[in-house]
Design an enzyme around this catalytic site. Structure first.
Site, PDB file in Angstrom:
ATOM      1  N   THR A   1       5.456  -2.585   5.269  1.00  0.00           N
ATOM      2  CA  THR A   1       6.874  -1.932   5.382  1.00  0.00           C
ATOM      3  C   THR A   1       6.948  -2.061   6.738  1.00  0.00           C
ATOM      4  O   THR A   1       7.520  -3.212   7.277  1.00  0.00           O
ATOM      5  CB  THR A   1       6.970  -0.508   4.628  1.00  0.00           C
ATOM      6  OG1 THR A   1       5.956   0.147   5.270  1.00  0.00           O
ATOM      7  CG2 THR A   1       7.090  -0.563   3.395  1.00  0.00           C
TER       8      THR A   1
ATOM      9  N   LYS B   1      -1.740  -1.039   3.396  1.00  0.00           N
ATOM     10  CA  LYS B   1      -0.508  -1.123   4.261  1.00  0.00           C
ATOM     11  C   LYS B   1      -0.618   0.323   4.731  1.00  0.00           C
ATOM     12  O   LYS B   1      -0.939   1.262   3.997  1.00  0.00           O
ATOM     13  CB  LYS B   1       0.700  -1.325   3.471  1.00  0.00           C
ATOM     14  CG  LYS B   1       0.930  -0.602   2.294  1.00  0.00           C
ATOM     15  CD  LYS B   1       1.934   0.710   2.829  1.00  0.00           C
ATOM     16  CE  LYS B   1       3.203   0.337   3.681  1.00  0.00           C
ATOM     17  NZ  LYS B   1       3.809   1.588   3.981  1.00  0.00           N
TER      18      LYS B   1
ATOM     19  N   THR C   1      -3.710   7.168   3.630  1.00  0.00           N
ATOM     20  CA  THR C   1      -4.203   5.560   3.479  1.00  0.00           C
ATOM     21  C   THR C   1      -2.666   4.864   2.979  1.00  0.00           C
ATOM     22  O   THR C   1      -2.776   3.824   3.119  1.00  0.00           O
ATOM     23  CB  THR C   1      -5.178   5.370   2.734  1.00  0.00           C
ATOM     24  OG1 THR C   1      -5.320   3.974   2.277  1.00  0.00           O
ATOM     25  CG2 THR C   1      -4.881   6.030   1.203  1.00  0.00           C
TER      26      THR C   1
ATOM     27  N   GLU D   1       3.252   3.422  13.540  1.00  0.00           N
ATOM     28  CA  GLU D   1       4.576   2.956  14.178  1.00  0.00           C
ATOM     29  C   GLU D   1       4.880   3.185  15.404  1.00  0.00           C
ATOM     30  O   GLU D   1       4.834   4.646  16.248  1.00  0.00           O
ATOM     31  CB  GLU D   1       5.565   3.858  13.095  1.00  0.00           C
ATOM     32  CG  GLU D   1       5.580   3.364  11.670  1.00  0.00           C
ATOM     33  CD  GLU D   1       6.621   4.051  10.749  1.00  0.00           C
ATOM     34  OE1 GLU D   1       7.073   3.783   9.701  1.00  0.00           O
ATOM     35  OE2 GLU D   1       7.047   5.185  11.263  1.00  0.00           O
TER      36      GLU D   1
ATOM     37  N   ASN E   1      12.035   5.674  13.019  1.00  0.00           N
ATOM     38  CA  ASN E   1      12.029   6.518  11.861  1.00  0.00           C
ATOM     39  C   ASN E   1      13.531   7.278  12.058  1.00  0.00           C
ATOM     40  O   ASN E   1      14.119   8.071  11.008  1.00  0.00           O
ATOM     41  CB  ASN E   1      11.014   7.621  11.880  1.00  0.00           C
ATOM     42  CG  ASN E   1       9.754   7.012  11.597  1.00  0.00           C
ATOM     43  OD1 ASN E   1       9.759   7.162  10.312  1.00  0.00           O
ATOM     44  ND2 ASN E   1       9.110   6.547  12.421  1.00  0.00           N
TER      45      ASN E   1
ATOM     46  N   THR F   1      18.925   4.057   6.927  1.00  0.00           N
ATOM     47  CA  THR F   1      20.170   3.203   7.066  1.00  0.00           C
ATOM     48  C   THR F   1      20.068   2.228   7.810  1.00  0.00           C
ATOM     49  O   THR F   1      21.320   1.163   8.060  1.00  0.00           O
ATOM     50  CB  THR F   1      21.119   4.229   7.859  1.00  0.00           C
ATOM     51  OG1 THR F   1      20.477   4.707   9.009  1.00  0.00           O
ATOM     52  CG2 THR F   1      21.564   5.403   6.730  1.00  0.00           C
TER      53      THR F   1
END
Length: 423
Positions: A151, A177, A188, A274, A418, A423
């Site tokens: 993702t 992932k 995880t 991230e 995030n 959107t």
């Protein structure tokens, strides 16, 4: 034991594939993965401890309860979480589509989803492409599958090891992932492990429970535990070793390789958090017991203030001590010593690059010794903190036990990713 290429298809009898079914508007890379064993497998799994669980998690927990599985199907772009009865039906349709294509029982299929929460999964898109997904299965298919489950990940994550058990060559492979919504309650996201080792489902579950405590459960990116965390292991026994049905030398050999693989996968997740620019590895030694060591390490790498300090390249060890202090673990602050270390030029994102390997260019600086702050070289500390991989060594002075945890820095990019994820 050695690390090898191949990911989930490194073990005998396993193939994989990945294609784009168009699950999320605008995505052009693969979004659906399939893993298949030519023989039924002993199976084990661990799942999210979040009270809110995705429909795929509920289904897979039921399916794996009998310890037998043969395939796994996973999609990205939609989590199929908080989707009610329709979501449950979509998860079952996903399992049935894979099972019908493979000629196996739908109860023997692991089902996983990841992506946006609260939207109904367009399962008809997977059903429309299931023949293509099945026909694409191959030993090289791990390369397509490892991308299909991503993702916000910036790098695919896979690993494989080869070892000897009972005079037979055994392989263990993995792909996972995970980039955000990762915390130590299982942390995880999605992980798939395959092996050709002959091992009973009971011993496989025991191995998994033991291993996750030292690996995946020691990872935190942002303090959020996902609704979809799933880690499953499939063992088809095709290596031909005597089945492992109890603890002993063969089980120990399996655990050594299993832990090595899972450690690498956990570090790959932490290093690709991230928006992250640095992997943080906290090594606590000299603790009264292993649980204390792990609690201290986890508390440190989970602290938002510690993460922000590492991002800012600020050798602010006070934040480290603060995080240790509220961890609830028993230790004597007046005995603590803290140092920063790094490995210059560490490579962390390749298929088989081993994270944390000492390349002979290690830099280190001690900042706190036995409860007393040191006058240290700020420029040298900046050099250490400027590397991609930061090791925080904490020596407690209370015993001989040790533990390790992994996290990443907290950056502006994390908020950007995030802030508009849906959107």
């Amino acid at each position: 034991m050695q690390f090898i290429d191949g990911g989930v298809t490194a073990p005998q009898g396993f193939t994989a594939s990945g294609i784009c079914c168009g699950i999320k508007k605008g995505r052009t890379k693969n979004d659906t993965a399939l893993i298949f064993s030519e023989k039924p497998c002993a199976a084990a799994g661990v799942f999210t401890q979040n009270r809110v669980k995705a429909e795929c998690v509920k289904l897979t927990r039921r399916n794996i309860a009998n310890g037998v599985m043969q395939a796994a199907i996973a999609n990205s772009g939609n989590a199929n979480a908080c989707t009610g009865q329709q979501g449950a039906e979509n998860a079952m349709r996903m399992a049935k589509a894979a099972a019908d294509a493979l000629g196996i029982n739908a109860d023997d299929v692991v089902v996983c989803s990841t992506g946006v929460i609260g939207l109904q999964l367009p399962v008809e898109k997977i059903e429309a492409h299931i023949k293509e997904l099945k026909d694409s299965l191959s030993k090289e298919g791990h390369k397509e599958a490892r991308v299909a489950i991503m993702t916000t990940d910036t790098h695919y994550k896979e690993c494989a090891v080869e070892t000897q058990i009972g005079g037979k060559t055994v392989h263990i492979g993995a792909m996972c992932k995970g980039s955000g919504m990762i915390h130590i309650n299982m942390g995880t996201m999605l992980a798939f492990i395959t092996t050709d080792c002959a091992i009973s489902a009971q011993m496989l579950q025991k191995a998994l429970n033991m291993s996750v405590q030292k690996t995946y459960n020691c990872v935190s990116v942002d303090g959020d535990t996902s609704t979809n965390d799933t880690l499953t292991v499939l063992a088809n026994g095709m290596a031909g070793n005597a089945e492992i049905v109890a603890e002993g030398a063969d089980f120990d050999a399996f655990m050594e390789a299993f832990n090595a693989l899972n450690t690498q996968m956990a570090m790959k997740i932490a290093g690709d958090g991230e928006g992250a620019t640095r992997l943080i590895e906290c090594r606590v030694s000299g603790a009264k017991d292993e649980e204390t060591a792990r609690v201290l390490a986890k508390s440190l790498i989970s602290s938002s203030l510690v993460k922000a300090a590492i991002f800012g390249k600020d050798a602010n060890f006070g934040r480290f001590l603060c995080a240790m202090g509220y961890s609830g673990a028993d230790f004597d602050p007046d005995k603590v010593t803290i140092s920063y270390r790094s490995h210059e030029g560490a490579q962390r994102h390749g298929a088989t690059d081993i994270i944390g390997v000492n390349d002979g260019k290690e830099k280190s600086v001690m900042v706190f010794e036995k409860g007393v702050p040191l006058v240290f070289d700020e420029e040298k500390a900046l050099e250490v903190l400027n590397e991609d991989e930061i090791i925080v060594d904490v020596v407690c002075g209370d015993g001989t036990a040790s533990g390790t945890a992994w996290g990443c820095d907290l950056t502006y990019e994390y908020v950007k990713i995030n802030g508009d994820y849906r959107t």
